[in-house]
Design an enzyme around this catalytic site. Structure first.
Site, PDB file in Angstrom:
ATOM      1  N   VAL A  12       0.842  -1.201   0.000  1.00 49.76           N
ATOM      2  CA  VAL A  12       0.000   0.000   0.000  1.00 49.76           C
ATOM      3  C   VAL A  12       0.883   1.259   0.000  1.00 49.76           C
ATOM      4  CG1 VAL A  12      -1.790   1.276   1.252  1.00 49.76           C
ATOM      5  CG2 VAL A  12      -1.917  -1.214   1.102  1.00 49.76           C
ATOM      6  N   SER A  38      13.257  -1.234   6.999  1.00 51.34           N
ATOM      7  CA  SER A  38      13.187  -0.589   5.673  1.00 51.34           C
ATOM      8  C   SER A  38      13.810   0.804   5.657  1.00 51.34           C
ATOM      9  CB  SER A  38      11.752  -0.564   5.151  1.00 51.34           C
ATOM     10  OG  SER A  38      10.885  -0.085   6.117  1.00 51.34           O
ATOM     11  N   CYS A 128     -10.777  -2.764   2.612  1.00 55.54           N
ATOM     12  CA  CYS A 128     -10.972  -2.748   1.156  1.00 55.54           C
ATOM     13  C   CYS A 128     -12.354  -3.264   0.735  1.00 55.54           C
ATOM     14  CB  CYS A 128      -9.886  -3.589   0.495  1.00 55.54           C
ATOM     15  SG  CYS A 128      -9.676  -5.208   1.228  1.00 55.54           S
ATOM     16  N   GLN A 155     -11.693 -12.554  -2.955  1.00 53.90           N
ATOM     17  CA  GLN A 155     -10.577 -11.654  -2.657  1.00 53.90           C
ATOM     18  C   GLN A 155      -9.248 -12.151  -3.196  1.00 53.90           C
ATOM     19  OE1 GLN A 155     -12.800 -10.663   1.497  1.00 53.90           O
ATOM     20  NE2 GLN A 155     -10.686  -9.970   1.449  1.00 53.90           N
ATOM     21  N   HIS A 240     -10.272  -7.229  -5.997  1.00 59.05           N
ATOM     22  CA  HIS A 240     -11.299  -8.050  -5.345  1.00 59.05           C
ATOM     23  C   HIS A 240     -12.603  -7.968  -6.154  1.00 59.05           C
ATOM     24  CE1 HIS A 240      -8.625  -8.531  -2.087  1.00 59.05           C
ATOM     25  NE2 HIS A 240      -9.221  -7.841  -1.131  1.00 59.05           N
TER      26      HIS A 240
HETATM   27  N1  HSE Z   1      -8.234  -7.666   4.408  1.00 63.54           N
HETATM   28  C1  HSE Z   1      -8.138  -7.641   3.002  1.00 63.54           C
HETATM   29  C2  HSE Z   1      -7.712  -8.955   2.432  1.00 63.54           C
HETATM   30  C3  HSE Z   1      -7.188  -6.600   2.547  1.00 63.54           C
HETATM   31  O1  HSE Z   1      -7.129  -9.760   3.165  1.00 63.54           O
HETATM   32  O2  HSE Z   1      -7.954  -9.186   1.264  1.00 63.54           O
HETATM   33  C4  HSE Z   1      -7.791  -5.251   2.567  1.00 63.54           C
HETATM   34  O3  HSE Z   1      -6.960  -4.399   1.764  1.00 63.54           O
END
Ligand code: HSE
Length: 331
Positions: A12, A38, A128, A155, A240
């Site tokens: 992200v 990092s 998300c 997802q 997703h």
């Molecule tokens: N919790 C979500 C997933 C990610 O595992 O797909 C949300 O960005």
């Protein structure tokens, strides 16, 4: 305008860099933060090289106006005070503060005004799956009050971060070579399989991911909406999908729904069954909108409507939504 990204090296965080550059977000300086691991990493931003600083409890956030944080809930909780104490607004991508009464949970297409009241200088970015769903629900809710929603999610591996994508890719190669796939990140082998289990189970038989859809959507929509979700991990790399059924107070026709989706902010309709056209993750990863298709009436309920959505969960489902919140605030 001085902007910070916390958690720059994650999937992200990297998307934040791309989106801020792509949208030419108005700012004078960008400062990157990350874990001790990092710190020192270098990234290009608008032709300049920026180095990641270690996130520490010090005065580094003095002068920062907006901090996009995506380093996980425990880091957000630990550093919220350090980040906000000199006036920075923290737009947090984790679940740390989403359900706190004094922290708005915002999807700009639905409840942008909620960012106008910030008692703690924190705005939470929803999960998300919730973002994708509520962007599609908003135009329907504007036609008639939504009483309940049944949703099944599909997802992508990237929802579990870069390591989720790496595991899926490795498993695909292992399956092709006839080797036993390595399973670390997900509960089971994902290649050639689907897993009806995202995040951990709670006491009521639903997973945390499913309960996020229930709780977060009520807070964002500000209604008594009831959501029952089944969240499923599928062997897709990115973006997703969700199969959504809604029951509204008044019946809504397919034509009314299509017209509302066509006019809605952040939504694009791909719905031409006779030409086999509907949204699919393979073709929509990297795009900004929530794509809607397969719009049809529920055969068992005159007040029911069903449709299919696809959206890139790292973009609209995470970094893009946070940047749009910031854009609304500085407008
Ligand atoms: N919790 C979500 C997933 C990610 O595992 O797909 C949300 O960005």
């Amino acid at each position: 305008m001085k902007v910070a990204i916390v958690g720059t090296s994650g999937a992200v965080g990297q998307e934040f860099l791309r989106i801020l550059e792509e949208r030419d977000f108005p700012m004078d300086e960008l400062v990157l933060f990350g874990s001790s691991r990092s710190a020192g990493n270098k990234y290009q931003f608008k032709g300049k090289e920026l180095t990641v600083k270690e996130l520490q409890h010090n005065d580094d956030f003095k002068g920062i106006d907006i901090a996009f944080t995506s380093a996980g809930a425990s880091t957000s909780k630990e550093y919220a005070e350090t980040i906000t104490k000199y006036g920075a607004v923290m737009i947090d991508n984790s679940s740390a503060f989403r359900m706190d009464d004094d922290v708005p949970l915002v999807v700009p297409e639905v409840n942008a005004k909620a960012c106008e009241n910030l008692p703690r200088n924190i705005i939470a970015n929803p999960n998300c799956t919730t973002i994708q769903m509520v962007v599609a629900l908003k135009p329907i809710q504007d036609l008639s009050h939504i009483k309940r929603v049944h949703v099944s999610t599909y997802q992508a591996a990237s929802g579990a971060g870069a390591s989720g994508m790496e595991e899926l890719e490795a498993q695909v190669h292992q399956v092709v070579k006839g080797e036993k796939p390595t399973v670390k990140k997900f509960q089971h082998q994902l290649a050639m399989n689907i897993i009806p289990h995202v995040d951990v189970f709670t006491d009521n038989g639903y997973t945390k991911e499913e309960m996020k859809m229930y709780n977060e959507s009520r807070k964002i929509m500000g209604t008594d909406l009831q959501v029952s979700a089944t969240c499923v991990r599928i062997p897709v790399m990115r973006a997703h999908s969700e199969s959504i059924w809604v029951e509204t107070e008044l019946p809504i026709s397919v034509e009314q729904a299509r017209d509302a989706f066509n006019k809605a902010e952040g939504v694009k309709v791909i719905d031409n069954p006779s030409a086999n056209e509907y949204p699919m993750p393979m073709f929509l990863a990297g795009k900004d909108e929530v794509f809607v298709g397969r719009i049809r009436k529920d055969l068992s309920n005159p007040n029911g409507l069903t449709f299919w959505t696809v959206s890139d969960q790292i973009k609209k489902g995470a970094a893009l939504n946070a940047v749009q919140i910031a854009e609304y605030m500085i407008k």
